[in-house]
Design a protein around this motif. Structure first.
Motif, mmCIF file in Angstrom:
data_model
loop_
_atom_site.group_PDB
_atom_site.id
_atom_site.type_symbol
_atom_site.label_atom_id
_atom_site.label_comp_id
_atom_site.label_asym_id
_atom_site.label_seq_id
_atom_site.Cartn_x
_atom_site.Cartn_y
_atom_site.Cartn_z
ATOM 1 N N SER A 89 3.447 7.093 -14.425
ATOM 2 C CA SER A 89 4.346 7.053 -13.271
ATOM 3 C C SER A 89 4.945 8.422 -12.986
ATOM 4 C CB SER A 89 5.454 6.052 -13.538
ATOM 5 O OG SER A 89 6.245 6.487 -14.635
ATOM 6 N N GLN A 90 5.370 8.594 -11.752
ATOM 7 C CA GLN A 90 6.054 9.824 -11.355
ATOM 8 C C GLN A 90 7.418 9.468 -10.775
ATOM 9 O OE1 GLN A 90 3.583 12.594 -8.960
ATOM 10 N NE2 GLN A 90 1.872 11.303 -9.572
ATOM 11 N N THR A 91 8.311 10.421 -10.834
ATOM 12 C CA THR A 91 9.649 10.219 -10.265
ATOM 13 C C THR A 91 9.554 10.203 -8.749
ATOM 14 O OG1 THR A 91 10.445 11.559 -12.091
ATOM 15 C CG2 THR A 91 12.007 11.088 -10.326
ATOM 16 N N MET A 92 10.193 9.233 -8.135
ATOM 17 C CA MET A 92 10.194 9.205 -6.679
ATOM 18 C C MET A 92 11.284 10.125 -6.137
ATOM 19 S SD MET A 92 9.001 5.336 -5.685
ATOM 20 C CE MET A 92 8.021 5.839 -4.256
ATOM 21 N N LEU A 93 11.228 10.382 -4.847
ATOM 22 C CA LEU A 93 12.067 11.408 -4.228
ATOM 23 C C LEU A 93 13.551 11.087 -4.298
ATOM 24 C CD1 LEU A 93 9.767 11.906 -1.163
ATOM 25 C CD2 LEU A 93 10.374 13.752 -2.722
ATOM 26 N N THR A 94 13.875 9.838 -4.063
ATOM 27 C CA THR A 94 15.285 9.434 -4.072
ATOM 28 C C THR A 94 15.383 8.008 -4.600
ATOM 29 O OG1 THR A 94 15.318 8.380 -1.884
ATOM 30 C CG2 THR A 94 15.698 10.761 -1.933
ATOM 31 N N ASN A 99 13.892 6.007 -11.544
ATOM 32 C CA ASN A 99 13.175 6.096 -10.259
ATOM 33 C C ASN A 99 11.675 6.355 -10.403
ATOM 34 O OD1 ASN A 99 15.647 5.770 -8.820
ATOM 35 N ND2 ASN A 99 16.109 7.934 -9.218
ATOM 36 N N GLN A 100 11.056 5.664 -11.357
ATOM 37 C CA GLN A 100 9.634 5.864 -11.604
ATOM 38 C C GLN A 100 8.781 4.977 -10.689
ATOM 39 O OE1 GLN A 100 8.292 8.250 -13.878
ATOM 40 N NE2 GLN A 100 10.409 8.845 -13.448
ATOM 41 N N CYS A 101 7.839 5.591 -10.053
ATOM 42 C CA CYS A 101 6.918 4.850 -9.194
ATOM 43 C C CYS A 101 5.753 4.329 -10.030
ATOM 44 C CB CYS A 101 6.384 5.744 -8.090
ATOM 45 S SG CYS A 101 5.209 4.892 -7.021
ATOM 46 N N GLN A 102 5.808 3.047 -10.330
ATOM 47 C CA GLN A 102 4.690 2.436 -11.041
ATOM 48 C C GLN A 102 3.659 2.022 -9.999
ATOM 49 O OE1 GLN A 102 5.632 -1.196 -13.084
ATOM 50 N NE2 GLN A 102 3.960 -0.926 -14.555
ATOM 51 N N SER A 103 2.520 2.700 -10.014
ATOM 52 C CA SER A 103 1.541 2.451 -8.945
ATOM 53 C C SER A 103 0.942 1.048 -9.073
ATOM 54 C CB SER A 103 0.455 3.516 -8.981
ATOM 55 O OG SER A 103 -0.009 3.698 -10.295
ATOM 56 N N ARG A 104 0.546 0.488 -7.943
ATOM 57 C CA ARG A 104 0.063 -0.889 -7.908
ATOM 58 C C ARG A 104 -1.123 -1.041 -6.981
ATOM 59 N NH1 ARG A 104 4.108 -4.914 -9.596
ATOM 60 N NH2 ARG A 104 5.859 -3.663 -10.299
ATOM 61 N N LEU A 105 -1.936 -2.009 -7.368
ATOM 62 C CA LEU A 105 -3.098 -2.347 -6.545
ATOM 63 C C LEU A 105 -3.097 -3.852 -6.352
ATOM 64 C CD1 LEU A 105 -5.273 -0.548 -5.380
ATOM 65 C CD2 LEU A 105 -6.658 -0.976 -7.403
ATOM 66 N N PHE A 106 -3.205 -4.265 -5.098
ATOM 67 C CA PHE A 106 -3.236 -5.686 -4.771
ATOM 68 C C PHE A 106 -4.518 -6.001 -4.009
ATOM 69 C CE2 PHE A 106 1.268 -4.652 -5.175
ATOM 70 C CZ PHE A 106 1.768 -5.728 -5.898
ATOM 71 N N ILE A 107 -4.809 -7.285 -3.948
ATOM 72 C CA ILE A 107 -6.000 -7.686 -3.182
ATOM 73 C C ILE A 107 -5.686 -8.957 -2.406
ATOM 74 C CG2 ILE A 107 -7.076 -9.132 -4.996
ATOM 75 C CD1 ILE A 107 -9.758 -7.688 -4.257
#
Lengths: 526, 526
Positions: B333-338, B371-379
């Motif tokens: 994850s990466q830190t999001m902007l705000t 503020n970590q962006c945990q990336s996600r994939l949906f279908i």
């Protein structure tokens, strides 16, 4: 006149509308003109929009040559209508024959000019930035831009140009040139003229083997048919020439859509003329005469009629007013386009007459006939003008207001105070250069076209023309509705990244089949 | 960091605002960053607008060379800030150093590119139709067109590009290039970065001896300072990058003014990627990996992040999903902007998670940090997507939705159903050419940029770029906010009729002192 059927033209079909009928009225006699024109309804709007939408992807990708020939074919078909078109337009508008013949020439000339604009392809504004595979730190993809049309356009016919700004007028010509199907809402004052021209376009569509939805023509009220058209999701832009209230109503509808769309409304302008002092003193008489000639032209029913003249209070101005008054008094009245326009003119003139800060200096002769525009000249002071919003509004017709200023500061102050205009004019001599230089930037901020020692009436259809200007002259100062640059109103840029050449549209292909002078890696091809 | 004062920059002055203070917050720690930035009020808006207005007529007529040097000087001054700028931007945005360094390079490169655009003068689009004194039946006047700037522009800094789309970003560069003074409303997430860059511009203004009103910088809330700016009569255009609701609010204010003005708002896009069947079968693994790489880049905080991927339901797609899932799961994850953006992301993701028609297929790793962006994939299926508005909305961050289609008709149907987009992408092989040809016109109608076998993240600053598209991607599809063509957003044409040569601006003078390739009597000068 039996060729007139009173039918809406929806693609290649002709059908009677479902709403209440419009009957054209000869403004010079008040007599109704057959046939009745039943108005369109939601049903025909749906039909026309569906056909236009279906036609769009096909029409926008036909060859430039085919599109150009289509425009030329429309011009040919309009000419082939012959005197019937002029007769009907005269009856519906009260405009004289010579004027309508020259308007027809302008309309057809305009279509042919746009044909050549289409052929040249400059409007595609092709830009190519080639791939830089070895660039550091990141390679550059192959990027190519061209302009594509916005989509189907709704065009509203104008009352004062039954040919050049109506069914096959400037808005239609530029939209078709851009690759947009067009649905015209005819002006209710001239449905017969509209039907004749509509028939011509309909024939051109079939002759050029285009999808029928490229063109439809509807009658009916602006509030119903017009509003329904502008609100339809398949309409992507609007062209309109008319009143400020009408234009603003369309802007509101367009902005309230799920997808807001651009409205090009040409609305209201009083076209100030600044007569600078040396010019006034050295050739006031000549300026006065040409001022009146411009003012009374076509009963003042031009968007560019000089409704305001600004000069120094002086002996020279007194003399100017005398000469202008004399010229105006010799003017014989002309029939106005419609009873509604006549009523509006009368109301506007009464508003000035009854204003205690305004003095009437002359009025033209008036014929004992219906809807006659008796031209008028009024005068007021800079101070009174600046303090009365009423005096700053357009009155459509042959009326003008002279403003007496104490000095050049007054003049600049008036200029700065004005709303957006289609035109602003300087009458100047060499010795007026200093105040001219001071006024020029103000005029640039206020107007779309700036004239020196000419008169704003008479709008040349050419490459350099701007018939536009800041609000309320138009709804979008970034554009012109006359001249070849008007094609840009109906285009948007699209960028293609790394498309294989066989998927690329012609404009951006490697072999440059359209022979365009493209901007390649920042350099213009020669 | 003592160079940071927390002061608004109004022309050459620096002053504390009168409204409540903003404190930047480091999104990775939640810690407040000094100094406080008191917000602007009506008083400073008035000051800044008055100065901008006063500067406008002067700034727009300085030589092209001076204007170009001004842009280059801004770039130089930004570089001279040194590592302090990167440090502060890192603290305020959570973005990594390398990204911000390349963003600075892009910002300065962009300013220098515009300097050369200004010098070339093509944007003046000069058109000259010479007098035809002997033409019949009417002579033609001398008509000359050039473009002039619209007026002072209000620019809103973007959260996701603290340099390239903020104080000296694309909107500012193109507006200054066009000749418009600029008043920036800094994004409240990075006031310190804004002040540093604002100082650089302020210095460039004085060094280039320009009127101080050419640039001002304000902090404060969008609803107060921002709304007041857009409502001010002296502001003539607006540049904005942000949310759909924010952009639409500005459009509404701009349309409600006495004089409506253009708003260039870049808002919302889900950037569909169509993976065609042959490509999916022949190189699904590779596409899956690059898809995830594009998706997670910068925590998905790009306007062009691929939020939607459309493909045939097939064994190949199952395999694709597997590979993509694996890649995503390896992502940290990466830190999001705000915090606000993080909250919005979480809400958007929850909306998808809790939708019974949607299945989560993968999620990235998450660091135990703020503020970590945990990336996600949906279908989901084409049918479910088409019937649920909720699934069609942008979620800002590293989330993407895969849509399983039954056949190519489903794919085309999805394409046709989408709202306006910044980008639309095809992943295709040669054998996919038929469906690609079918999709291309739909994509052209929907998007500003079309890619083949690439990924939409990464927007090249060049001549051919279009970073724009139909609503709601932007408020005005006729323009781009990235690349040299963005200068046209801030220009309007003016026509000069019969001006004496000594009153003409250089661009249209007979001697052609700017050495432009003008369109003279319909022919391009070579």
């Amino acid at each position: 006149m039996s060729v007139l059927q009173g039918k809406l033209l929806i693609g290649q079909k002709a059908m009677f509308g479902q709403s209440s009928s419009i009957l054209a009225i000869d403004p010079s006699t008040g007599l109704k003109l057959e046939p009745p024109y039943p108005g369109g309804s939601a049903y025909e709007v749906e039909e026309a929009c569906q056909l236009a939408w279906k036609a769009f992807d096909i029409y926008r990708e036909i060859s430039l040559e085919t599109r150009a020939i289509f425009l030329e074919t429309i011009a040919n078909k309009i000419e082939m209508i012959g005197p019937m078109l002029i007769d009907r337009a005269m009856a519906e508008s009260g405009l004289p024959k010579a004027r309508l013949e020259s308007e027809r020439a302008r309309t057809c000339g305009q279509l042919r000019l746009f044909a050549n604009v289409v052929r040249s392809g400059e409007w595609l504004d092709v830009r190519i930035d080639e791939q830089l595979a070895d660039r550091n730190p990141m390679p550059r993809a192959d990027l190519r831009q061209r302009h594509i049309p916005l989509g189907p356009v709704a065009v509203f016919g104008a009352s004062n140009f039954p040919l050049a700004f109506s069914v096959a007028g400037g808005d239609t010509a530029s939209a078709l040139a851009a690759g947009c199907p067009v649905i015209v809402k005819a002006h209710s004052a001239h449905p017969g003229t509209s039907e004749l021209v509509g028939n011509a376009i309909q024939k051109a569509v079939i002759e050029c083997k285009l999808p029928e939805g490229v063109f439809s023509l509807m009658y009916g009220s602006g509030r119903e048919v017009g509003a329904a058209l502008v609100a339809d999701a398949r309409i992507k832009a609007v062209g309109f020439t008319g009143s400020r209230s009408g234009g603003c109503a369309l802007m509101k509808i367009a902005q309230s859509r799920n997808e807001p769309i651009p409205v090009y409304a040409e609305m209201s302008s009083i076209n100030p003329v600044f007569v600078l002092q040396h010019a006034l003193e050295s050739r006031g008489d000549e300026i006065a005469k040409s001022y009146v000639a411009s003012l009374i032209m076509g009963a003042g029913q031009f968007c560019t009629s000089p409704g305001l003249l600004i000069a120094h209070k002086s002996v020279a101005l007194d003399s100017f007013v005398q000469v202008a008054s004399k010229a105006l008094k010799e003017n014989t009245s002309q029939t106005m386009l419609t009873e509604g326009i006549y009523d509006g003119y009368q109301k506007g003139v009464s508003r000035l007459s009854s204003n205690s800060k305004v003095r009437e200096v002359a009025r033209g002769k008036v014929k004992n006939s219906l809807n006659q525009c008796q031209s008028r000249l009024f005068i007021t002071s800079a101070h009174d003008f600046l303090n009365d919003k009423d005096l700053q509004e357009e009155i459509f017709g042959a009326v003008s207001l002279i403003i007496e200023c104490d000095d050049d500061d007054d003049v600049a102050h008036i200029a700065e105070h004005l709303e957006g205009q289609l035109t602003a004019t300087l009458q100047m001599d060499n010795l007026d250069i200093d105040i001219a230089r001071k006024l020029l930037p103000i005029m640039e901020r206020k107007a779309g076209r700036i004239l020196v020692n000419g008169w704003p009436t008479g709008v040349e259809v050419c490459n350099a023309m701007v018939h536009g200007g800041p609000f309320p002259a138009t709804s979008d100062s970034r554009s012109t509705s006359v001249g070849t640059a008007s094609i840009f109103r109906f285009l948007r840029p699209v960028c293609y990244q790394d498309l294989p050449d066989l998927l690329r549209p012609d404009a951006i292909r490697n072999s440059n089949p359209l022979k365009l002078k493209r901007l390649v890696n920042g350099k213009r091809e020669s």
